[in-house]
Motif scaffolding. Structure first.
Motif, PDB file in Angstrom:
ATOM      1  N   PRO A   1      52.361  41.862  39.121  1.00  0.00           N
ATOM      2  CA  PRO A   1      51.320  42.618  39.836  1.00  0.00           C
ATOM      3  C   PRO A   1      50.011  42.579  39.049  1.00  0.00           C
ATOM      4  N   TYR A   2      48.958  42.096  39.695  1.00  0.00           N
ATOM      5  CA  TYR A   2      47.679  41.818  39.019  1.00  0.00           C
ATOM      6  C   TYR A   2      46.845  43.097  38.943  1.00  0.00           C
ATOM      7  N   ARG A   3      46.501  43.456  37.728  1.00  0.00           N
ATOM      8  CA  ARG A   3      45.679  44.657  37.512  1.00  0.00           C
ATOM      9  C   ARG A   3      44.320  44.197  36.996  1.00  0.00           C
ATOM     10  N   MET A   4      43.231  44.793  37.503  1.00  0.00           N
ATOM     11  CA  MET A   4      41.906  44.372  37.054  1.00  0.00           C
ATOM     12  C   MET A   4      41.620  44.936  35.662  1.00  0.00           C
TER      13      MET A   4
ATOM     14  N   VAL B   1      32.348  35.684  54.060  1.00  0.00           N
ATOM     15  CA  VAL B   1      31.616  36.125  52.863  1.00  0.00           C
ATOM     16  C   VAL B   1      32.555  35.994  51.667  1.00  0.00           C
ATOM     17  N   VAL B   2      32.125  35.207  50.670  1.00  0.00           N
ATOM     18  CA  VAL B   2      32.910  35.043  49.446  1.00  0.00           C
ATOM     19  C   VAL B   2      32.024  35.459  48.277  1.00  0.00           C
ATOM     20  N   LEU B   3      32.489  36.411  47.483  1.00  0.00           N
ATOM     21  CA  LEU B   3      31.696  36.883  46.343  1.00  0.00           C
ATOM     22  C   LEU B   3      32.006  36.028  45.123  1.00  0.00           C
ATOM     23  N   PRO B   4      31.019  35.344  44.534  1.00  0.00           N
ATOM     24  CA  PRO B   4      31.313  34.541  43.338  1.00  0.00           C
ATOM     25  C   PRO B   4      31.679  35.431  42.151  1.00  0.00           C
TER      26      PRO B   4
ATOM     27  N   TYR C   1      33.237  42.210  40.087  1.00  0.00           N
ATOM     28  CA  TYR C   1      34.665  42.241  39.744  1.00  0.00           C
ATOM     29  C   TYR C   1      35.497  41.969  40.993  1.00  0.00           C
ATOM     30  N   ILE C   2      34.971  42.344  42.170  1.00  0.00           N
ATOM     31  CA  ILE C   2      35.678  42.025  43.409  1.00  0.00           C
ATOM     32  C   ILE C   2      35.832  40.506  43.520  1.00  0.00           C
ATOM     33  N   GLY C   3      34.727  39.780  43.261  1.00  0.00           N
ATOM     34  CA  GLY C   3      34.772  38.312  43.320  1.00  0.00           C
ATOM     35  C   GLY C   3      35.725  37.744  42.287  1.00  0.00           C
ATOM     36  N   THR C   4      35.721  38.348  41.089  1.00  0.00           N
ATOM     37  CA  THR C   4      36.610  37.892  40.015  1.00  0.00           C
ATOM     38  C   THR C   4      38.069  38.116  40.405  1.00  0.00           C
ATOM     39  N   LEU C   5      38.359  39.309  40.936  1.00  0.00           N
ATOM     40  CA  LEU C   5      39.720  39.677  41.358  1.00  0.00           C
ATOM     41  C   LEU C   5      40.253  38.670  42.370  1.00  0.00           C
ATOM     42  N   ILE C   6      39.478  38.448  43.431  1.00  0.00           N
ATOM     43  CA  ILE C   6      39.954  37.576  44.510  1.00  0.00           C
ATOM     44  C   ILE C   6      40.063  36.123  44.027  1.00  0.00           C
ATOM     45  N   ASP C   7      39.083  35.679  43.240  1.00  0.00           N
ATOM     46  CA  ASP C   7      39.131  34.295  42.749  1.00  0.00           C
ATOM     47  C   ASP C   7      40.342  34.083  41.844  1.00  0.00           C
ATOM     48  N   ASP C   8      40.617  35.057  40.973  1.00  0.00           N
ATOM     49  CA  ASP C   8      41.791  34.928  40.108  1.00  0.00           C
ATOM     50  C   ASP C   8      43.066  34.796  40.942  1.00  0.00           C
TER      51      ASP C   8
END
Ligand SMILES: Cc1cc2nc3c(=O)[nH]c(=O)nc-3n(C[C@H](O)[C@H](O)[C@H](O)COP(=O)(O)OP(=O)(O)OC[C@H]3O[C@@H](n4cnc5c(N)ncnc54)[C@H](O)[C@@H]3O)c2cc1C
Length: 637
Positions: A430-433, A406-409, A414-421
């Motif tokens: 350290p990546y902060r949302m 499962v990949v969230l676009p 924001y979960i999809g944005t976080l992982i894609d980034d």
């Protein structure tokens, strides 16, 4: 060391922090026999930094985790001591919940949830090795091994080791191998991952001192209370948490600055001892004073750590200055003149993986069955960790069951944005949302996380029948109320015009649809109650949704159209075996970047830094030609 074969599991999760908890619960709830390890069971769900959950964009992540069937939202509602909605003065796209959390209660609550979950075992043990086997020329996980020599055969592993990997704590001239809060670091596993060819980076983060409540003079600080008229984190919680505690504000001053500047040569940050890269968005007080030299003062929050502790967290003053300097600078601050430090501030540096080694499923591209989540992936924050843990747990379980990941676009969450980034662009700190990281802020609001994600949570198998029925009913009520407001005309009346005027809006002289009136700035669903006696009794979350959907209708439609265009690009998949180094017309940098990242779609390729729109055009032509050649070959057969 003598080893022995212990019990076998489908999924092993290394780490019971915010990422590990979600990963383990998701995997177990999806029917996989799961085990989760922690170095110390008394630190399950530990908050080594701020005792709070949520905040700008982080509140969105918590609601999305909950909407998919994760655990953090429910636990936060149960263990909150104070809750507020941030950014109320701005638009609903950036409204974000933030709660002060009782740190001990949260850890106990999550430990008990892991202990009582079906299909799940919780074990105190240090994993020192992951064993691999060869599967068709590709590395695949086979087992995890503990410091005591127990070998657990497994089909998938989620690494969620936080800030422990080769952890080193730094305070002034003193530094030593350590995990957070004086716990052991995890060194053997760091070596094992390096030997397995995993490329790691060195990051750093820091935390402020905890001070004794009774040593603070709160009369010199500003009170900050919680709020009531808001929603809980979890869509399952019946009501928002009660406010049982308060916070206080105080500020640094010129004297604080003078102490810091006088001792910069004793800060490992400025003597170059610290190698790890720290988060720009969470700077230490040393960095703040140096980088914002013109600023006269910096805001500090005095936050309670729990109901049954006297510890106060001084938010905004993380540091790695020597202990004596920390006390001197704290005592320059109004209210802290006689302060006593209970826990010294410190910096910690640690190993984490270069997240571009991960596919969007959070599985390592080069190692089958190995997943990464949380701080280990280069992010920072409990919420970011939990979001990745949930997705890694879901995909580890689906991988074991032979189901598609499962990949969230980015357009869904924001979960999809976080992982894609992380997996497409990588990160050099350290990546902060943040809400500014999303192109779709207006449709990715914290209030509609369930409308966006709960159907998928149901499909995956993490949302139960009862909850799903409640969700469908809410959706139905929103739809029905929108229709009703669009078909109900309000007649001009003294009461209505008085209410409109009070809201700073024009009076009406002829009939007007309630939906049109609600589109007016500052006119709320409540404002129109005087002209709408027949309205049904609806919950706040339903009326809030209706109000936002009417008020921002045009903007929301536009963003939805953009999201559709985005999804089209995401649907143009790129072959896994593409030889990017051989594609003519691509610039060298693009060939190298594409070969390293191995994007899954044209959309992802276009987000890789160093891949220009011209390169994407070449790629699309290549893809079309390849498709045509394939079809022609097929026709020839
Ligand atoms: C000093 C400090 C300051 C921080 N400051 C901030 C901040 O300012 N802002 C912010 O957003 N976040 C901050 N954080 C980060 C925040 O704490 C983390 O983002 C969050 O805890 C990450 O969650 P996680 O699940 O990835 O890891 P963690 O919560 O760190 O959990 C890691 C887990 O892995 C286990 N583990 C590790 N190695 C092994 C092993 N070999 N075998 C078995 N178990 C193992 C540990 O026992 C633990 O259970 C800070 C953290 C620290 C330590």
């Amino acid at each position: 060391m003598k080893t022995y074969i212990s019990e076998s599991y489908d999924v092993a999760v290394i780490g019971a922090g915010h990422a590990g908890i979600e990963a383990a619960l998701a995997s177990a709830r999806l029917g996989c026999k799961t085990i989760v390890f922690a170095m110390n069971l008394d630190t399950v769900g530990n908050m080594p930094c701020n005792p709070s959950i949520g905040g700008t964009a982080k509140g969105h992540l918590v609601r999305e985790i909950d909407a998919l069937g994760g655990e953090m939202g429910k636990a936060a509602d149960e263990c909150a001591m104070q809750i507020r909605m941030l950014n109320r003065g701005k638009g609903p796209a950036v409204y974000s919940l933030r709660a002060q959390i009782d740190r001990r209660r949260y850890s106990e609550r999550m430990k008990h949830t892991l202990e009582t979950a079906e299909n799940l075992d919780l074990k105190q043990a240090e994993i020192t090795e992951i064993r691999f086997r060869d599967e068709d020329g590709k590395k695949a996980v086979e087992a995890v091994v503990t410091r005591l020599g127990a070998v657990y055969p497994v089909k998938a592993v989620v690494v969620a080791t936080g800030t422990y990997l080769r952890g080193r704590v730094l305070i002034g001239e003193v530094n030593y191998p350590s995990g957070p809060d004086g716990l052991f670091p995890s060194v053997a596993l760091a070596d094992c991952l390096k030997d397995a060819g995993v490329s790691v980076v060195r990051f750093k983060t820091g935390t402020p001192a905890r001070v004794k409540r009774s040593s603070i003079d709160f009369s010199k600080c500003e009170l900050q209370e919680g709020e009531t008229d808001l929603c809980p984190f979890s869509f399952e919680s019946k009501k928002p948490p009660e406010n049982k505690a308060v916070c206080h504000l105080t500020y640094t001053n010129e004297k604080t600055k003078e102490v810091i500047m006088r001792n910069l040569d004793r800060s490992p940050l400025y003597t170059g001892v610290i190698e790890g890269v720290g988060p720009r968005y969470c700077p230490s007080i040393e960095d703040k004073v140096v980088r914002f030299a013109d600023k006269k003062r910096h805001q500090l929050f005095l936050e309670p750590m729990g109901e049954k502790t006297d510890e106060i967290y001084v938010q905004g003053i993380s540091s790695s200055l020597p202990e004596d300097v920390q006390l001197e600078l704290l005592r320059t601050i109004p209210g802290l003149e006689n302060v006593k430090i209970m826990r010294t501030a410190y910096a910690i540096e640690y190993d984490c993986v270069d997240p571009t080694e991960l596919a969007a499923s959070l599985e390592f591209k080069k190692i089958k069955g190995l997943f990464g989540a949380g701080q280990f992936n280069g992010s920072s924050g409990y919420e970011e960790a939990a979001a990745q843990g949930l997705m890694a747990g879901i995909n580890a379980a689906r991988g074991v069951k032979g189901l598609k990941a499962v990949v969230l676009p980015r357009s869904s969450s924001y979960i999809g944005t976080l992982i894609d980034d992380l997996v497409t662009k990588g990160t050099n700190e350290p990546y902060r949302m943040m809400t500014s990281r999303s192109e779709y802020r207006l449709i990715l609001r914290q209030d509609n996380a369930d409308l966006r994600l709960t159907p998928l949570g149901r499909e995956i198998g993490l949302i139960g029948e009862k909850r799903y029925r409640a969700f469908l009913l809410k959706q139905k009520k929103i739809k029905k109320e929108l229709e009703r407001l669009k078909n109900t005309t309000a007649r001009p009346s003294r009461e209505l015009n008085a209410a409109l005027e009070a809201a700073g809006s024009e009076k009406i002289t002829t009939g007007a649809r309630l939906s049109e009136l609600l589109k007016r700035p500052r006119v709320t669903y409540e404002t129109l109650s005087v002209a709408d006696p027949e309205r049904p009794k609806l919950r706040r979350d339903v009326t809030e949704e209706v109000e936002i959907l009417l008020k921002y209708d045009g903007y929301i439609r536009r963003e939805e159209r953009e999201a559709e265009g985005f999804l089209k690009e995401e649907a143009r998949l790129l072959p896994k075996d593409a030889d990017y180094l051989a594609i003519e017309g691509l610039r060298l940098e693009a060939r190298q970047k594409l070969d390293k990242i191995r994007p899954e779609s044209i959309g992802q390729a276009s987000r890789i830094s160093g891949v220009s729109p011209a390169d994407v055009a070449v790629l699309m032509i290549w893809l079309d030609r390849r498709g045509r050649e394939k079809r022609e070959k097929k026709d020839e057969k």
